[in-house]
Write a protein that holds these residues in place. Structure first.
Motif, PDB file in Angstrom:
ATOM      1  N   PHE A 430       0.848  -1.187   0.000  1.00  0.00           N
ATOM      2  CA  PHE A 430       0.000   0.000   0.000  1.00  0.00           C
ATOM      3  C   PHE A 430       0.890   1.246   0.000  1.00  0.00           C
ATOM      4  O   PHE A 430       1.846   1.324   0.763  1.00  0.00           O
ATOM      5  CB  PHE A 430      -0.904  -0.015   1.233  1.00  0.00           C
ATOM      6  N   CYS A 431       0.522   2.197  -0.889  1.00  0.00           N
ATOM      7  CA  CYS A 431       1.337   3.402  -1.047  1.00  0.00           C
ATOM      8  C   CYS A 431       1.110   4.413   0.064  1.00  0.00           C
ATOM      9  O   CYS A 431       1.836   5.399   0.166  1.00  0.00           O
ATOM     10  CB  CYS A 431       1.028   4.050  -2.388  1.00  0.00           C
ATOM     11  N   GLY A 432       0.079   4.202   0.874  1.00  0.00           N
ATOM     12  CA  GLY A 432      -0.179   5.111   1.981  1.00  0.00           C
ATOM     13  C   GLY A 432      -1.062   6.288   1.607  1.00  0.00           C
ATOM     14  O   GLY A 432      -1.389   7.121   2.446  1.00  0.00           O
ATOM     15  N   ARG A 433      -1.487   6.350   0.329  1.00  0.00           N
ATOM     16  CA  ARG A 433      -2.290   7.498  -0.082  1.00  0.00           C
ATOM     17  C   ARG A 433      -3.784   7.223   0.088  1.00  0.00           C
ATOM     18  O   ARG A 433      -4.309   6.200  -0.360  1.00  0.00           O
ATOM     19  CB  ARG A 433      -2.010   7.825  -1.558  1.00  0.00           C
ATOM     20  N   GLY A 434      -4.463   8.177   0.743  1.00  0.00           N
ATOM     21  CA  GLY A 434      -5.902   8.055   0.961  1.00  0.00           C
ATOM     22  C   GLY A 434      -6.689   7.986  -0.328  1.00  0.00           C
ATOM     23  O   GLY A 434      -7.749   7.353  -0.399  1.00  0.00           O
ATOM     24  N   THR A 435      -6.156   8.605  -1.381  1.00  0.00           N
ATOM     25  CA  THR A 435      -6.868   8.606  -2.661  1.00  0.00           C
ATOM     26  C   THR A 435      -6.949   7.193  -3.235  1.00  0.00           C
ATOM     27  O   THR A 435      -7.968   6.768  -3.758  1.00  0.00           O
ATOM     28  CB  THR A 435      -6.150   9.518  -3.684  1.00  0.00           C
ATOM     29  N   CYS A 436      -5.833   6.460  -3.087  1.00  0.00           N
ATOM     30  CA  CYS A 436      -5.796   5.076  -3.562  1.00  0.00           C
ATOM     31  C   CYS A 436      -6.806   4.229  -2.773  1.00  0.00           C
ATOM     32  O   CYS A 436      -7.575   3.460  -3.344  1.00  0.00           O
ATOM     33  CB  CYS A 436      -4.388   4.507  -3.345  1.00  0.00           C
ATOM     34  N   GLU A 437      -6.774   4.425  -1.469  1.00  0.00           N
ATOM     35  CA  GLU A 437      -7.668   3.689  -0.569  1.00  0.00           C
ATOM     36  C   GLU A 437      -9.137   3.951  -0.929  1.00  0.00           C
ATOM     37  O   GLU A 437      -9.949   3.020  -1.001  1.00  0.00           O
ATOM     38  CB  GLU A 437      -7.369   4.181   0.848  1.00  0.00           C
ATOM     39  N   THR A 464       5.703  -2.585  -3.815  1.00  0.00           N
ATOM     40  CA  THR A 464       4.876  -1.614  -4.543  1.00  0.00           C
ATOM     41  C   THR A 464       3.416  -1.712  -4.105  1.00  0.00           C
ATOM     42  O   THR A 464       2.967  -2.746  -3.622  1.00  0.00           O
ATOM     43  CB  THR A 464       4.918  -1.872  -6.072  1.00  0.00           C
ATOM     44  N   CYS A 465       2.707  -0.606  -4.300  1.00  0.00           N
ATOM     45  CA  CYS A 465       1.275  -0.565  -3.994  1.00  0.00           C
ATOM     46  C   CYS A 465       0.544  -1.478  -4.983  1.00  0.00           C
ATOM     47  O   CYS A 465       0.717  -1.345  -6.189  1.00  0.00           O
ATOM     48  CB  CYS A 465       0.744   0.864  -4.085  1.00  0.00           C
ATOM     49  N   MET A 466      -0.264  -2.389  -4.449  1.00  0.00           N
ATOM     50  CA  MET A 466      -0.987  -3.353  -5.259  1.00  0.00           C
ATOM     51  C   MET A 466      -1.869  -2.654  -6.293  1.00  0.00           C
ATOM     52  O   MET A 466      -2.094  -3.160  -7.386  1.00  0.00           O
ATOM     53  CB  MET A 466      -1.795  -4.240  -4.303  1.00  0.00           C
ATOM     54  N   TRP A 467      -2.331  -1.442  -5.988  1.00  0.00           N
ATOM     55  CA  TRP A 467      -3.318  -0.767  -6.840  1.00  0.00           C
ATOM     56  C   TRP A 467      -2.672   0.163  -7.859  1.00  0.00           C
ATOM     57  O   TRP A 467      -2.972   0.094  -9.042  1.00  0.00           O
ATOM     58  CB  TRP A 467      -4.285   0.013  -5.952  1.00  0.00           C
ATOM     59  N   CYS A 468      -1.770   1.029  -7.371  1.00  0.00           N
ATOM     60  CA  CYS A 468      -1.251   2.080  -8.250  1.00  0.00           C
ATOM     61  C   CYS A 468       0.194   1.842  -8.694  1.00  0.00           C
ATOM     62  O   CYS A 468       0.698   2.546  -9.560  1.00  0.00           O
ATOM     63  CB  CYS A 468      -1.356   3.438  -7.572  1.00  0.00           C
ATOM     64  N   GLY A 469       0.873   0.887  -8.086  1.00  0.00           N
ATOM     65  CA  GLY A 469       2.235   0.579  -8.503  1.00  0.00           C
ATOM     66  C   GLY A 469       3.309   1.481  -7.916  1.00  0.00           C
ATOM     67  O   GLY A 469       4.498   1.255  -8.140  1.00  0.00           O
TER      68      GLY A 469
HETATM   69 ZN   LIG Z   1      -1.494   3.198  -4.201  1.00  0.00          ZN
END
Ligand SMILES: [Zn+2]
Length: 482
Positions: A430-437, A464-469
């Motif tokens: 997880f990249c830690g960004r609320g937007t991704c969440e 890497t973040c599973m969603w945004c890379g």
């Molecule tokens: Zn992300």
């Protein structure tokens, strides 16, 4: 007459199964007031066992019980900005009392931080008054439109611990200690494995600095937040001017924690262990751990069987076993078996005239396996052994089920396939960004249950973040949740 129609199976419709099980086992019922729940004696008995165990654990860690009022001045809620934003939409507000309009409306507590810290401001003056370690057992009200018995109701029962400390480090240690107490309770008493960790900013308690959570996975592979513990920092002590003189003579604001579990745990217990026959209750929380069913036809048989049954009951009770003798006349033994199975009684002893002569009883376990004839002699020790074994087996089974439904190091495709398919926990970067969440939640309904504690993390940390890379800042556990 007892309803003997089979429950809808878990596989066919988990939600229908849950509701039917609660009705059949007489755990709870819907109230005339929409959104509210009536907890029936069989359900309340489980809650009482939970309360007893937790209460002792709270006392063993230095906490005392107190009681604060149901009503909170509406202005109190507004003093902590995030808190009011989080709770205002679901409060019930009293505007009239004694036939007159109130000067200031009163909120029916959705949680008690505000009223409790207003009192702490009076009680705490010096570092000698700290730490202040208080728990209350109470009801709270959070307006709900959708009702699910034990899981989501407008009024529910819970405990809320509220502590005040002289340092940030002490408050953090307290929040983590109570998370550990919850975990121990859930594993050792409920036989329910949990993943512990920290909530992301978007999922944390309104007004907290950090929220820690115990997350369990139900049999339908949806997560359930089973208990939370919050480090509140100085957010509330600043809002309510809870100050103290430090040992050095300075004035400082106290550091607070709060932590709670609720009757939701009864729902968690049902969905962790229940089967298509009804409730399965871990022995340590069962109202009756052993149920004795006497079998007889004639009056002579009745006398002999009941004499023996009463003697066995006394022997078991003397060892601290919660035992019930089902001596109801006019009800066939088979109907009694069925009823106690649907109610989750862990062990059943059947005694007929031939057993009396042989000095034996027939043992049936709620978790299955063949019935077994066992000698009356040494029965209490045998029952204690059986309960220990069953308690351990339930935890092992639930843990194996959870792990079978968890995937690690998932790619976006695997994540989507898992959530649209069987469901369960997905461990991923997880990249830690609320937007991704937020995007993930909107598209998949899955949320980050926790950023797991070290012992639950994968051996190889995701990069890497599973969603945004983008680079991963923490491993996260995702799931659809109750
Ligand atoms: Zn992300």
């Amino acid at each position: 007459m007892a309803d003997t129609k089979a429950l809808t199976t878990r596989a066919a419709d988990f939600s229908a199964w849950y509701n039917e099980l609660i009705a059949r086992a007489e755990l709870a019922d819907y109230s005339p007031v929409r959104g509210c729940m009536v907890i029936r004696p069989n359900g309340y008995a489980i809650w009482e066992q939970m309360q007893r165990a937790l209460d002792q654990m709270f006392k063993d860690t230095g906490h005392q019980n107190a009681y604060f009022p149901l009503f909170i001045p509406q202005s109190f809620l507004s003093r902590e900005a995030a808190h009011v934003e989080g709770f205002a939409p679901e409060t019930a507000v009293v505007t009239h009392g004694g036939g007159k309009e109130l000067e200031e409306p009163l909120v029916v507590r959705p949680t008690s931080e505000t009223i409790i810290y207003a009192m702490y401001a009076k009680w705490i003056q010096s570092y000698r008054d700290l730490p202040l370690l208080i728990n209350q057992w109470a009801n709270v009200v959070r307006w709900e439109m959708r009702t699910r018995l034990f899981l989501r109701t407008t009024e529910f029962l819970w405990q809320e611990g509220h502590t005040a400390h002289a340092t940030e480090a002490e408050a953090e240690a307290e929040a983590l200690q109570m998370l550990g107490v919850y975990r121990t309770f859930m594993e050792e008493w409920m036989a329910m494995p949990v993943v512990t960790g920290r909530k992301t900013d978007s999922e944390r308690f309104a007004g907290a600095v950090r929220t820690y959570s115990c997350e369990a996975l139900m049999q339908d592979n949806k997560a359930l937040q089973a208990g939370t513990s919050h480090n509140l920092g100085q957010n509330f002590s600043r809002a309510f001017e809870v100050t103290f003189q430090t040992a050095a003579g300075d004035l400082d604001h106290v550091w607070n924690t709060s932590w709670g579990v609720s009757t939701r745990l009864v729902g968690a217990l049902i969905m962790t262990h229940g089967d298509d026959g009804g409730l399965v209750c871990p022995p340590r929380l069962a109202q009756y751990q052993v149920v004795i069913v006497p079998i007889y036809r004639t009056d002579d048989e009745r006398t002999a069987v009941l004499d023996t049954a009463h003697a066995i009951k006394r022997d078991l009770a003397a060892e601290g076993i919660r035992v019930h003798l089902d001596g109801r006349d006019g009800m066939k033994p088979g109907a009694k078996y069925y009823e106690w199975e649907s109610r989750g009684a862990p062990l059943r002893l059947e005694i007929g005239p031939r057993d009396v002569t042989a000095g034996a009883v027939v043992l049936a376990r709620r978790t299955g396996g063949k019935k077994e004839t066992v000698p009356v002699e040494g029965l209490p020790a045998r029952m204690l052994e059986e309960m220990d074994r069953m308690q351990a087996e339930l935890l092992a089974t639930a843990t194996a089920r959870r792990e079978a439904a968890s995937i690690r190091g998932a790619t976006k495709e695997q994540f989507l396939a898992h959530l649209e398919g069987p469901g369960g926990f997905v461990y991923a970067g997880f990249c830690g960004r609320g937007t991704c969440e937020a995007e993930i939640k909107e598209q998949t309904k899955a949320t980050i249950r926790v950023l797991p504690d070290k012992e639950f993390r994968s051996p190889v940390a995701p990069t890497t973040c599973m969603w945004c890379g983008q680079p991963s800042v923490a491993e996260a556990v995702w799931a659809k949740a109750y």
